[in-house]
Scaffold this motif. Structure first.
Motif, PDB file in Angstrom:
ATOM      1  N   GLN A  25      86.257 144.392  63.874  1.00  0.00           N
ATOM      2  CA  GLN A  25      85.732 144.760  65.198  1.00  0.00           C
ATOM      3  C   GLN A  25      84.221 145.014  65.153  1.00  0.00           C
ATOM      4  OE1 GLN A  25      86.532 148.535  67.197  1.00  0.00           O
ATOM      5  NE2 GLN A  25      87.369 147.374  68.916  1.00  0.00           N
ATOM      6  N   TYR A  27      87.208 133.551  74.138  1.00  0.00           N
ATOM      7  CA  TYR A  27      87.330 134.725  75.014  1.00  0.00           C
ATOM      8  C   TYR A  27      87.219 134.331  76.481  1.00  0.00           C
ATOM      9  CZ  TYR A  27      86.641 137.402  70.728  1.00  0.00           C
ATOM     10  OH  TYR A  27      86.769 137.910  69.471  1.00  0.00           O
ATOM     11  N   ARG A  31      81.388 147.406  55.068  1.00  0.00           N
ATOM     12  CA  ARG A  31      81.638 148.096  56.344  1.00  0.00           C
ATOM     13  C   ARG A  31      81.702 149.599  56.154  1.00  0.00           C
ATOM     14  NH1 ARG A  31      83.873 145.535  61.387  1.00  0.00           N
ATOM     15  NH2 ARG A  31      84.655 147.546  62.055  1.00  0.00           N
ATOM     16  N   PRO A  70      80.207 137.759  76.225  1.00  0.00           N
ATOM     17  CA  PRO A  70      78.916 137.408  75.630  1.00  0.00           C
ATOM     18  C   PRO A  70      78.965 136.487  74.412  1.00  0.00           C
ATOM     19  CG  PRO A  70      78.989 139.746  76.146  1.00  0.00           C
ATOM     20  CD  PRO A  70      80.376 139.222  76.334  1.00  0.00           C
ATOM     21  N   THR A  71      80.110 136.454  73.686  1.00  0.00           N
ATOM     22  CA  THR A  71      80.146 135.493  72.575  1.00  0.00           C
ATOM     23  C   THR A  71      81.116 134.366  72.929  1.00  0.00           C
ATOM     24  OG1 THR A  71      81.891 136.702  71.427  1.00  0.00           O
ATOM     25  CG2 THR A  71      79.652 137.227  70.796  1.00  0.00           C
ATOM     26  N   GLY A  85      78.794 147.477  66.624  1.00  0.00           N
ATOM     27  CA  GLY A  85      77.801 147.937  67.604  1.00  0.00           C
ATOM     28  C   GLY A  85      78.372 148.204  68.990  1.00  0.00           C
ATOM     29  N   GLY A 115      72.875 142.268  67.812  1.00  0.00           N
ATOM     30  CA  GLY A 115      72.810 143.358  68.779  1.00  0.00           C
ATOM     31  C   GLY A 115      71.987 143.091  70.017  1.00  0.00           C
ATOM     32  N   LYS A 118      89.844 132.646  62.206  1.00  0.00           N
ATOM     33  CA  LYS A 118      90.416 133.349  61.060  1.00  0.00           C
ATOM     34  C   LYS A 118      91.290 132.346  60.299  1.00  0.00           C
ATOM     35  CE  LYS A 118      88.662 137.186  62.815  1.00  0.00           C
ATOM     36  NZ  LYS A 118      87.966 136.675  63.986  1.00  0.00           N
ATOM     37  N   LYS A 135      88.521 136.039  57.185  1.00  0.00           N
ATOM     38  CA  LYS A 135      87.534 135.329  58.009  1.00  0.00           C
ATOM     39  C   LYS A 135      87.577 133.845  57.632  1.00  0.00           C
ATOM     40  CE  LYS A 135      84.217 138.934  59.099  1.00  0.00           C
ATOM     41  NZ  LYS A 135      82.828 139.259  59.370  1.00  0.00           N
ATOM     42  N   LEU A 195      81.965 142.006  81.970  1.00  0.00           N
ATOM     43  CA  LEU A 195      82.299 141.511  80.625  1.00  0.00           C
ATOM     44  C   LEU A 195      83.417 140.481  80.697  1.00  0.00           C
ATOM     45  CD1 LEU A 195      82.212 144.830  78.540  1.00  0.00           C
ATOM     46  CD2 LEU A 195      80.775 142.827  78.141  1.00  0.00           C
TER      47      LEU A 195
END
Ligand code: HEM
Length: 524
Positions: free
Chosen positions: A455, A408, A138, A377-378, A458, A311, A384, A109, A372
């Motif tokens: 990934q 995206y 995780r 949405p983000t 949620g 979320g 990275k 990250k 989508l």
């Protein structure tokens, strides 16, 4: 006095000449050399010149609230690998994105994730950049997100409860008639729904947004007003370290606040402490699964934040933007409504619709994926970091430590990948595609949830919400946009900030069956 001052002037001049000026000059030389070295490292990667020498190019674009569009434009102009900062590049190559996040990838990250730290000195699963610790955390979270822990508990039941409350809220408070006009700000109510889903499935009860129908603790107001600062920090992540440290930390939200994120912190601590009390009765929710898997008190508190923030607005954006696309594309709207009505007439739909029933509605699935695709949405870079020894990306050597982010929005609007009508909401593209092409397209849209070791945990929850909410809305109501010239105000700041999505909603005259029930809101 006068004589003394006059006498001291040459001495001051001397000091200025012999010490201060050379120091300033040396500093300037150091800055120029550093700037030159940083520019030189990535000089072979194309991009706007000003972006290659300073972060301000990106800050300035971020301030417009349209960074996603600027990044899309430069990807179209310069190709799949573009330089967007002194140490930052942008990739819109799906293979590169998968390669960086693959389970065995040595990429980590990047600096961007510093902005995901909510409390000073405490990492959460989003901000954790230590690979081993991230992996361990995780692993502890896996069973809760699998939804199988605790017999009798699954995400479906909680989402069903909240979807029903959401429909009841619209039916009882926001249905307009010939004599009554009750417009509704759709984005706000949808985010009440998504927040209450998180409350229900994660903490055993909803926060109460839907039942009280108000912005409790001014959460949304403060969320929206804090995003611009987060947006700027995401383009210069080193700022986050200062913002989280003294004295600036004094101005950060704290658990004693009565409103906003501070209120959420207070809630998180007292909630976790209650659940960890000796003798506390085990519950059937995600928090219990986290506790059972051995998460520490500090990890649990951080998880409450992540769960609530990651979320809610993401899924609210996916629902709102897809509804916007549907309402403004009558052919698609009617095609989806026909599919829902036909399935209902054949007795193939429960109320609320089950996840498996929804997966058998091809047009619905096409609408969800197309929605989508149109508005991921983000919008944050999610950079990275290139590992030790550097790498070759798209044929370009990229030195270690370089930050590779993505956009995206650019990926989903690429004409090369989606065709000449990439900017058009057209669910039919999914139905026309061959099986192979469908799989390819679906794998692109899935990238919006990240990939591999990073990934989104949620994703199954979000997809289940999407599978249910459109069917329940369209089978009951008709929708009209209140301001056709500006149906919504939306800008991007890592996430979308949307407002003024005003709708006039009325009950479908041809489908009365759903209204024969008790009124939950106005009649108590
Ligand atoms: C449409 C809805 C959603 C979208 C598009 C979305 C997207 C994302 C993305 C892009 C990431 C970061 C991937 C990366 O770092 O490369 C992420 C991470 C995450 N998301 Fe989501 N998300 C959504 C809904 C949710 C929901 C409903 C929850 C929880 C209830 C959730 C929980 C998380 C968590 C815990 C992470 C951190 C994963 C990690 O760093 O290992 N997300 N999500």
């Amino acid at each position: 006095m006068v004589i003394l001052t006059a006498a001291s002037q040459p001495a001051q001049h001397g000091l200025l000449k012999s010490v201060v000026l050379p120091c300033l000059l040396a500093l300037l030389v150091v800055i120029i050399v550093q700037q030159f070295r940083s520019w030189y490292r990535l000089r072979h990667i194309p991009g706007p010149f000003w972006a290659s020498v300073s972060s301000f190019w990106m800050v300035q674009k971020a301030l417009t609230g349209k960074l996603h569009e600027h990044l899309r434009d430069i990807s179209e102009e310069y190709g799949p690998l573009v330089r967007i900062g002194p140490n930052e590049v942008l990739s819109t190559d799906p293979d590169v994105l998968r390669m960086m996040s693959a389970v065995r990838s040595s990429y980590t990250k990047g600096d961007f994730y510093e902005t995901g730290r909510i409390c000073h000195g405490e990492d959460n699963v989003v901000s954790q950049r230590n690979e081993a610790e991230h992996k361990a955390l995780r692993a502890k979270m896996a069973s809760a997100f699998g939804g199988r822990e605790n017999e009798g508990f699954g995400f479906g039941a909680g989402i069903d409860r909240q979807v029903t409350l959401f429909m009841n809220l619209i039916n009882d408070r926001y249905c307009s008639t010939a004599t009554e006009y009750r417009p509704l700000q759709f984005f706000e109510k949808v985010s009440f729904f998504t927040l209450d889903v998180i409350g229900d499935i994660s903490f055993g009860e909803p926060f109460g947004y839907l039942s009280q129908d108000q912005d409790l603790y001014r959460y949304h107001e403060i969320h929206d007003s804090s995003l611009p600062a987060m947006n700027i920090m995401s383009t210069m992540p080193w700022l986050a370290k200062y913002a989280q440290a003294w004295p600036f930390s004094k101005f950060m939200p704290n658990e004693h606040d009565q409103i906003g994120f501070g209120r959420l912190m207070g809630f998180a601590k007292s909630f976790v402490d209650r659940r960890l009390q000796p003798g506390a009765k085990p519950q059937k929710d995600m928090m219990q699964a986290f506790i059972n898997s051995g998460m520490t008190r500090a990890e649990l508190i951080q998880q409450v934040f992540v769960q609530t923030i990651a979320g809610s607005m993401t899924t609210a954006t996916a629902i709102s933007m897809t509804m916007l696309c549907l309402i403004t594309t009558p052919a698609a709207y009617m095609a989806l409504r026909r599919e829902i009505d036909d399935a209902a007439d054949l007795g193939k739909l429960s109320s609320p619709i089950s996840d498996s029933e929804a997966k058998r509605l091809p047009y619905l699935q096409a609408v969800i994926r197309e929605g989508l695709r149109m508005y991921p949405p983000t919008t944050g870079l999610g950079s990275k970091q290139v590992p030790k020894g550097g790498d070759i990306v798209n044929g370009c050597p990229v030195p270690e430590g370089t930050q590779i982010g993505t956009n995206y929005f650019g990926l989903m609007r690429s004409k090369e990948l989606w065709g000449y009508d990439a900017n058009v909401f057209r669910p039919e593209r999914w139905l026309e595609a061959s099986e192979e092409k469908y799989r390819f397209m679906a794998s692109l849209v899935e990238l919006e949830f990240g990939f591999g070791k990073y990934q989104c945990l949620g994703k199954p929850i979000a997809m289940m919400e999407l599978n249910k909410v459109f069917v329940e809305l369209l089978r009951r109501f008709d929708f009209t946009i209140v301001n056709p010239q500006t149906p919504i105000r939306a800008w991007s700041a890592v996430f979308w900030v949307a407002s003024d999505f005003w709708l006039r909603i009325s009950r479908r005259a041809d489908r009365q069956v759903y209204y024969e029930k008790e009124c939950t809101f106005c009649c108590g």
